[in-house]
Design a protein around this motif. Structure first.
Motif, PDB file in Angstrom:
ATOM      1  N   HIS A   1       5.808  -6.322  13.071  1.00 46.73           N
ATOM      2  CA  HIS A   1       5.951  -4.904  12.751  1.00 46.73           C
ATOM      3  C   HIS A   1       6.607  -4.693  11.391  1.00 46.73           C
ATOM      4  O   HIS A   1       7.762  -5.080  11.173  1.00 46.73           O
ATOM      5  N   ALA A   2       5.889  -4.046  10.482  1.00 38.41           N
ATOM      6  CA  ALA A   2       6.521  -3.519   9.277  1.00 38.41           C
ATOM      7  C   ALA A   2       7.349  -2.293   9.664  1.00 38.41           C
ATOM      8  O   ALA A   2       7.029  -1.605  10.652  1.00 38.41           O
ATOM      9  N   VAL A   3       8.406  -2.021   8.904  1.00 37.92           N
ATOM     10  CA  VAL A   3       9.212  -0.850   9.214  1.00 37.92           C
ATOM     11  C   VAL A   3       8.354   0.402   9.030  1.00 37.92           C
ATOM     12  O   VAL A   3       7.655   0.560   8.027  1.00 37.92           O
ATOM     13  N   HIS A   4       8.378   1.273  10.025  1.00 39.58           N
ATOM     14  CA  HIS A   4       7.547   2.478  10.022  1.00 39.58           C
ATOM     15  C   HIS A   4       8.353   3.620   9.409  1.00 39.58           C
ATOM     16  O   HIS A   4       9.434   3.951   9.899  1.00 39.58           O
TER      17      HIS A   4
ATOM     18  N   THR B   1      19.081  -3.604  10.061  1.00 43.75           N
ATOM     19  CA  THR B   1      19.283  -4.480   8.895  1.00 43.75           C
ATOM     20  C   THR B   1      18.069  -5.348   8.589  1.00 43.75           C
ATOM     21  O   THR B   1      18.108  -6.133   7.637  1.00 43.75           O
ATOM     22  N   HIS B   2      16.999  -5.241   9.364  1.00 45.04           N
ATOM     23  CA  HIS B   2      15.795  -6.042   9.123  1.00 45.04           C
ATOM     24  C   HIS B   2      14.610  -5.089   8.996  1.00 45.04           C
ATOM     25  O   HIS B   2      14.155  -4.519   9.994  1.00 45.04           O
ATOM     26  N   HIS B   3      14.141  -4.917   7.781  1.00 45.04           N
ATOM     27  CA  HIS B   3      13.081  -3.955   7.485  1.00 45.04           C
ATOM     28  C   HIS B   3      11.941  -4.629   6.729  1.00 45.04           C
ATOM     29  O   HIS B   3      11.812  -4.458   5.511  1.00 45.04           O
ATOM     30  N   PRO B   4      11.087  -5.404   7.402  1.00 46.76           N
ATOM     31  CA  PRO B   4       9.942  -6.011   6.704  1.00 46.76           C
ATOM     32  C   PRO B   4       9.045  -4.949   6.085  1.00 46.76           C
ATOM     33  O   PRO B   4       8.761  -3.925   6.704  1.00 46.76           O
ATOM     34  N   ARG B   5       8.611  -5.233   4.876  1.00 57.12           N
ATOM     35  CA  ARG B   5       7.815  -4.267   4.127  1.00 57.12           C
ATOM     36  C   ARG B   5       6.460  -4.851   3.771  1.00 57.12           C
ATOM     37  O   ARG B   5       6.321  -6.054   3.593  1.00 57.12           O
TER      38      ARG B   5
ATOM     39  N   ALA C   1       3.531  -8.554   8.296  1.00 55.76           N
ATOM     40  CA  ALA C   1       4.012  -7.263   8.792  1.00 55.76           C
ATOM     41  C   ALA C   1       2.923  -6.206   8.638  1.00 55.76           C
ATOM     42  O   ALA C   1       2.364  -6.034   7.546  1.00 55.76           O
ATOM     43  N   ILE C   2       2.642  -5.489   9.732  1.00 59.76           N
ATOM     44  CA  ILE C   2       1.611  -4.453   9.697  1.00 59.76           C
ATOM     45  C   ILE C   2       2.136  -3.187  10.369  1.00 59.76           C
ATOM     46  O   ILE C   2       3.155  -3.201  11.058  1.00 59.76           O
ATOM     47  N   LEU C   3       1.420  -2.091  10.169  1.00 55.74           N
ATOM     48  CA  LEU C   3       1.611  -0.857  10.923  1.00 55.74           C
ATOM     49  C   LEU C   3       0.438  -0.681  11.890  1.00 55.74           C
ATOM     50  O   LEU C   3      -0.630  -1.271  11.702  1.00 55.74           O
ATOM     51  N   SER C   4       0.643   0.143  12.900  1.00 57.90           N
ATOM     52  CA  SER C   4      -0.412   0.505  13.864  1.00 57.90           C
ATOM     53  C   SER C   4      -0.907  -0.690  14.663  1.00 57.90           C
ATOM     54  O   SER C   4      -2.092  -0.766  15.008  1.00 57.90           O
ATOM     55  N   MET C   5      -0.004  -1.625  14.997  1.00 63.46           N
ATOM     56  CA  MET C   5      -0.419  -2.782  15.773  1.00 63.46           C
ATOM     57  C   MET C   5      -1.031  -2.346  17.103  1.00 63.46           C
ATOM     58  O   MET C   5      -0.531  -1.449  17.759  1.00 63.46           O
TER      59      MET C   5
ATOM     60  N   GLU D   1      -5.819  -1.087  12.066  1.00 62.84           N
ATOM     61  CA  GLU D   1      -4.449  -1.415  11.683  1.00 62.84           C
ATOM     62  C   GLU D   1      -4.289  -1.378  10.166  1.00 62.84           C
ATOM     63  O   GLU D   1      -5.257  -1.197   9.424  1.00 62.84           O
ATOM     64  N   LEU D   2      -3.055  -1.567   9.681  1.00 60.33           N
ATOM     65  CA  LEU D   2      -2.752  -1.394   8.257  1.00 60.33           C
ATOM     66  C   LEU D   2      -1.769  -2.461   7.805  1.00 60.33           C
ATOM     67  O   LEU D   2      -0.744  -2.690   8.451  1.00 60.33           O
ATOM     68  N   CYS D   3      -2.080  -3.110   6.677  1.00 62.65           N
ATOM     69  CA  CYS D   3      -1.156  -4.096   6.100  1.00 62.65           C
ATOM     70  C   CYS D   3      -1.166  -3.971   4.581  1.00 62.65           C
ATOM     71  O   CYS D   3      -1.980  -3.248   4.002  1.00 62.65           O
ATOM     72  N   GLY D   4      -0.260  -4.679   3.934  1.00 59.30           N
ATOM     73  CA  GLY D   4      -0.283  -4.776   2.487  1.00 59.30           C
ATOM     74  C   GLY D   4      -1.438  -5.664   2.038  1.00 59.30           C
ATOM     75  O   GLY D   4      -1.703  -6.711   2.640  1.00 59.30           O
ATOM     76  N   ALA D   5      -2.126  -5.288   0.979  1.00 57.33           N
ATOM     77  CA  ALA D   5      -3.316  -6.026   0.551  1.00 57.33           C
ATOM     78  C   ALA D   5      -2.982  -7.395  -0.031  1.00 57.33           C
ATOM     79  O   ALA D   5      -3.862  -8.262  -0.108  1.00 57.33           O
ATOM     80  N   ASP D   6      -1.728  -7.604  -0.450  1.00 54.53           N
ATOM     81  CA  ASP D   6      -1.337  -8.907  -0.993  1.00 54.53           C
ATOM     82  C   ASP D   6      -0.877  -9.878   0.090  1.00 54.53           C
ATOM     83  O   ASP D   6      -0.906 -11.097  -0.116  1.00 54.53           O
ATOM     84  N   ASP D   7      -0.441  -9.369   1.221  1.00 55.75           N
ATOM     85  CA  ASP D   7       0.162 -10.233   2.238  1.00 55.75           C
ATOM     86  C   ASP D   7      -0.789 -11.272   2.820  1.00 55.75           C
ATOM     87  O   ASP D   7      -0.357 -12.392   3.121  1.00 55.75           O
ATOM     88  N   PRO D   8      -2.087 -10.975   3.007  1.00 55.70           N
ATOM     89  CA  PRO D   8      -2.962 -12.027   3.543  1.00 55.70           C
ATOM     90  C   PRO D   8      -3.011 -13.270   2.665  1.00 55.70           C
ATOM     91  O   PRO D   8      -2.959 -14.398   3.173  1.00 55.70           O
TER      92      PRO D   8
END
Length: 433
Positions: free
Chosen positions: A318-321, A331-335, A404-408, A413-420
């Motif tokens: 889970h990315a922080v929503h 204290t843990h907010h994956p982005r 880390a993604i949103l809408s799991m 779903e949604l993720c950062g395009a660089d993370d893959p």
């Protein structure tokens, strides 16, 4: 950045193609196998005798694939480096007697698979894909990738409180998709599927079919820094693991490997992994043991190999929503685009410990990849993965990681395009050891 970092945004472009071509676990493993074959891997059948020569091999069973590369000079007790993932995603699945309907609507009877967000399947154009089993014992993949089904939402005029009291869906009464007009006819869906597959309906004796959203993945945002699409949980990791294993095998001649790199992509993670193709089954252990024995090894060699083996269980987290930040640890907010995440839970819902953290951190450092930590809010229940199952079943050190993604568990779903590609680079460094 080390030579291990070899993927860029082109990897994300390729992920889009992989997601589009993989509407079911069966398609995902077929596509992974095709990519590995292009990298020189060859398929082994479980019913055949195996040899222990150097090179890449893979085994397919249903919606699971186990692939490995034996480098030149590997000993029977050479440890493994495993990337673990799963091929299934929460969705709708066709029942054994699929033809239903009422009031002039023809519908398809479906079951709910896994912990899907039901509302995300409403009012979407759905295709139908999966595997059909034929009378002669063979299987055939089918993908009807056009608008065929739809789960219609009730109009607001007939549910005036929906925007104040929330949408309430009954899994049995409200989730059956429509696909036409008229009275339901027994055998209608399978006759249609047979026609699409080019076979006789009488020859279809079994099926594993599931609707899928036909909207393709796409970049999102002003600067296209996000990626929206279906089944990222967990085909994102399957794709990254496949690409990493192929890259490591291709470069092995130039840099001898101290480990045997492995991709283990299982089915049925979303409902507990208890199947012959799930992580809680014997498939991985059997394949690894046979690999040891094929190289002339003994039980002692297997024990030595397993004792030195490490598995990265790669799954989304889970990315922080931004609209629900109170649901996350303070204290843990994956982005998004912050790099892969290390997933920790001291109650072993994730298998990571301090030693595993060091293995993952070292791989990211070698690849020049940033990484983040994830833990759940103490007031929220923590999910789990194939990681603890792999560690407990095989006695293998396992580390839980992911993107880390949103809408799991949404249909999209949604993720950062660089993370893959950051994940794939980290996996290459890990497999290279």
């Amino acid at each position: 950045m080390s030579t291990s970092a070899r993927f860029d945004r082109g990897h994300t472009d390729d992920l889009i193609s992989f997601l589009t071509a993989s509407p079911t676990p069966y398609h995902a493993v077929a596509n992974a196998a095709e990519r590995l074959e292009k990298a020189g891997f060859r398929q082994l059948r479980e019913t055949d005798a195996w040899d222990g020569s150097a090179g890449g091999r893979f085994v397919l069973r249903g919606g699971a694939i186990i692939a490995w590369f034996v480098p030149e000079g590997a000993e029977p007790h050479t440890p493994f480096r495993i990337v673990g993932a799963h091929t299934d995603s929460p969705n709708l699945r066709v029942k054994p007697l699929p033809d239903t309907g009422s009031f002039g609507w023809r519908q398809i009877a479906v079951e709910i698979y896994g912990g899907t967000l039901l509302n995300t399947w409403l009012d979407r154009d759905l295709g139908l894909a999966g595997r059909i089993s034929l009378r002669d014992g063979t299987h055939r993949l089918i993908n009807i990738d056009r608008a065929l089904l739809r789960v219609p939402q009730l109009a607001v005029h007939l549910d005036r409180s929906v925007n104040t009291d929330g949408l309430k869906l009954d899994r049995q009464r409200h989730m059956q998709p429509i696909w036409g007009l008229g009275d339901p006819q027994e055998g209608d869906l399978i006759r249609f599927v047979a026609q699409e597959a080019g076979v006789d309906a009488a020859d279809i004796t079994g099926w594993d079919l599931m609707p899928h959203a036909i909207e393709p993945p796409s970049y999102l945002g002003r600067d296209r820094e996000l990626l929206a699409g279906p089944r990222m949980d967990n085909l994102l990791s399957v794709h990254a693991g496949t690409a990493a294993l192929a890259a490591v095998a291709t470069s092995a001649a130039a840099a001898p490997l101290p480990y045997i790199p492995v991709l283990a992509a299982f089915d049925h993670e979303e409902n507990g992994s208890q199947s012959d193709t799930g992580a809680d089954g014997p498939l991985l252990g059997t394949v690894l043991e046979r690999s040891v024995l094929a190289r002339g090894g003994t039980y002692e060699d297997k024990a030595r190999a397993f004792a030195g083996t490490v598995c990265l269980s790669s799954d989304t987290g889970h990315a922080v929503h931004p609209n629900y930040s109170d649901r996350h640890d303070p204290t843990h907010h994956p982005r998004a685009n912050g790099g892969p995440i290390l997933k920790v839970n001291v109650n072993m819902r994730y298998a990571t410990d301090g030693s595993g953290r060091a293995v993952f951190a070292a791989a990211c450092e070698r690849a020049g990849v940033p990484w983040q930590s994830f833990v759940s809010n103490n007031s929220m229940p923590c999910g789990t993965t194939i990681g603890p199952i792999t560690a407990a079943r095989h006695g293998i050190q396992t580390v839980d990681i992911g993107v880390a993604i949103l809408s799991m568990h949404s249909a999209r779903e949604l993720c950062g395009a660089d993370d893959p590609y950051l994940l794939a680079n980290a996996l290459v460094a890990f497999l290279e050891g």
